[in-house]
Design an enzyme around this catalytic site. Sequence first.
Site, PDB file in Angstrom:
ATOM      1  N   ARG A   1      -2.006  -6.091  -8.373  1.00  0.00           N
ATOM      2  CA  ARG A   1      -0.936  -7.062  -8.140  1.00  0.00           C
ATOM      3  C   ARG A   1      -0.982  -8.094  -9.263  1.00  0.00           C
ATOM      4  NH1 ARG A   1      -2.798  -7.790  -2.088  1.00  0.00           N
ATOM      5  NH2 ARG A   1      -4.675  -7.233  -3.221  1.00  0.00           N
TER       6      ARG A   1
ATOM      7  N   LYS B   1     -16.386  -7.473   5.654  1.00  0.00           N
ATOM      8  CA  LYS B   1     -15.105  -8.180   5.483  1.00  0.00           C
ATOM      9  C   LYS B   1     -14.532  -8.653   6.823  1.00  0.00           C
ATOM     10  CE  LYS B   1     -12.761  -7.107   1.202  1.00  0.00           C
ATOM     11  NZ  LYS B   1     -11.487  -6.644   0.624  1.00  0.00           N
TER      12      LYS B   1
ATOM     13  N   SER C   1      -2.511  -7.972   2.786  1.00  0.00           N
ATOM     14  CA  SER C   1      -2.850  -7.842   4.210  1.00  0.00           C
ATOM     15  C   SER C   1      -3.229  -9.203   4.791  1.00  0.00           C
ATOM     16  CB  SER C   1      -4.005  -6.860   4.393  1.00  0.00           C
ATOM     17  OG  SER C   1      -3.632  -5.582   3.944  1.00  0.00           O
TER      18      SER C   1
ATOM     19  N   HIS D   1       0.838  -1.207   0.000  1.00  0.00           N
ATOM     20  CA  HIS D   1       0.000   0.000   0.000  1.00  0.00           C
ATOM     21  C   HIS D   1       0.877   1.263   0.000  1.00  0.00           C
ATOM     22  CE1 HIS D   1      -2.975  -2.730   2.291  1.00  0.00           C
ATOM     23  NE2 HIS D   1      -3.578  -2.454   1.151  1.00  0.00           N
TER      24      HIS D   1
HETATM   25  P1  ADP Z   1      -9.732  -3.815  -0.678  1.00  0.00           P
HETATM   26  O1  ADP Z   1     -10.593  -4.467   0.366  1.00  0.00           O
HETATM   27  O2  ADP Z   1     -10.351  -2.570  -1.252  1.00  0.00           O
HETATM   28  O3  ADP Z   1      -9.187  -4.732  -1.733  1.00  0.00           O
HETATM   29  P2  ADP Z   1      -7.001  -3.650   0.310  1.00  0.00           P
HETATM   30  O4  ADP Z   1      -6.522  -2.899   1.500  1.00  0.00           O
HETATM   31  O5  ADP Z   1      -6.798  -5.120   0.279  1.00  0.00           O
HETATM   32  O6  ADP Z   1      -8.502  -3.242   0.174  1.00  0.00           O
HETATM   33  O7  ADP Z   1      -6.333  -3.047  -1.004  1.00  0.00           O
HETATM   34  C1  ADP Z   1      -6.459  -1.689  -1.335  1.00  0.00           C
HETATM   35  C2  ADP Z   1      -5.804  -1.436  -2.677  1.00  0.00           C
HETATM   36  O8  ADP Z   1      -4.395  -1.615  -2.551  1.00  0.00           O
HETATM   37  C3  ADP Z   1      -6.241  -2.356  -3.793  1.00  0.00           C
HETATM   38  O9  ADP Z   1      -6.246  -1.609  -5.003  1.00  0.00           O
HETATM   39  C4  ADP Z   1      -5.161  -3.404  -3.839  1.00  0.00           C
HETATM   40  O10 ADP Z   1      -5.040  -3.983  -5.112  1.00  0.00           O
HETATM   41  C5  ADP Z   1      -3.959  -2.536  -3.519  1.00  0.00           C
HETATM   42  N1  ADP Z   1      -2.861  -3.335  -2.972  1.00  0.00           N
HETATM   43  C6  ADP Z   1      -2.868  -4.147  -1.898  1.00  0.00           C
HETATM   44  N2  ADP Z   1      -1.661  -4.728  -1.698  1.00  0.00           N
HETATM   45  C7  ADP Z   1      -0.862  -4.268  -2.702  1.00  0.00           C
HETATM   46  C8  ADP Z   1       0.502  -4.515  -3.103  1.00  0.00           C
HETATM   47  N3  ADP Z   1       1.267  -5.366  -2.435  1.00  0.00           N
HETATM   48  N4  ADP Z   1       0.976  -3.864  -4.180  1.00  0.00           N
HETATM   49  C9  ADP Z   1       0.176  -3.032  -4.894  1.00  0.00           C
HETATM   50  N5  ADP Z   1      -1.119  -2.764  -4.586  1.00  0.00           N
HETATM   51  C10 ADP Z   1      -1.629  -3.373  -3.515  1.00  0.00           C
END
Ligand code: ADP
Length: 163
Positions: A93, A42, A131, A18
């Site tokens: 990703r 979630k 996460s 992130h």
């Molecule tokens: P959500 O529940 O909206 O998917 P996340 O916190 O899992 O929330 O992810 C938020 C955003 O960050 C999404 O666009 C996800 O693809 C991106 N993201 C999460 N981890 C990574 C990473 N390692 N590299 C790039 N983008 C990421």
Amino acid sequence: MKRIGVYPGTFDPVTFGHIDIIKRAVSLVDHLIIAVAVNFNKKPMFSANTRAEMVKYEADLISTLKIEVIEFSDLLIDFADRHNANVILRGLRAVSDFEYEFKMSWVNHKLNDKIETIFLPASKDTQFISSNFVKEVALLGGDVSKFVPPYVIQQFNKITQDD
Ligand code: ADP
């Protein structure tokens, strides 16, 4: 025209993946709003408050002037519109992210065609961090210092000490 971007997510917890997206997103807009989804369905491990606090801590290390962190529980596109955003930024990703993200951007465009979605490809060094994966490793006592910053590790320690 001031360009306002919204980077939404659950951030349960915020990871180096992130943070990489935040650093790159902030250079594309004049003002970046990191929108922390309350997302009860979630069943997040950390409360919305704690998730936002962790994101805020990391965001302040990047820019206190250009980045704002706000919790939201309504429809993302309405949140973005209410904050006069021009773009929604999302990280991509592996191919596995693609279908869901592509559909979501299509729905959001149908709901409001004035707000574009921009995808930023994950960086080589952080592309496999998620996460969920971090939570699994941390709960089993593994070292997650390569995936999340020290402030997040402190929050994990609080949870495991409370158990
Ligand atoms: P959500 O529940 O909206 O998917 P996340 O916190 O899992 O929330 O992810 C938020 C955003 O960050 C999404 O666009 C996800 O693809 C991106 N993201 C999460 N981890 C990574 C990473 N390692 N590299 C790039 N983008 C990421």
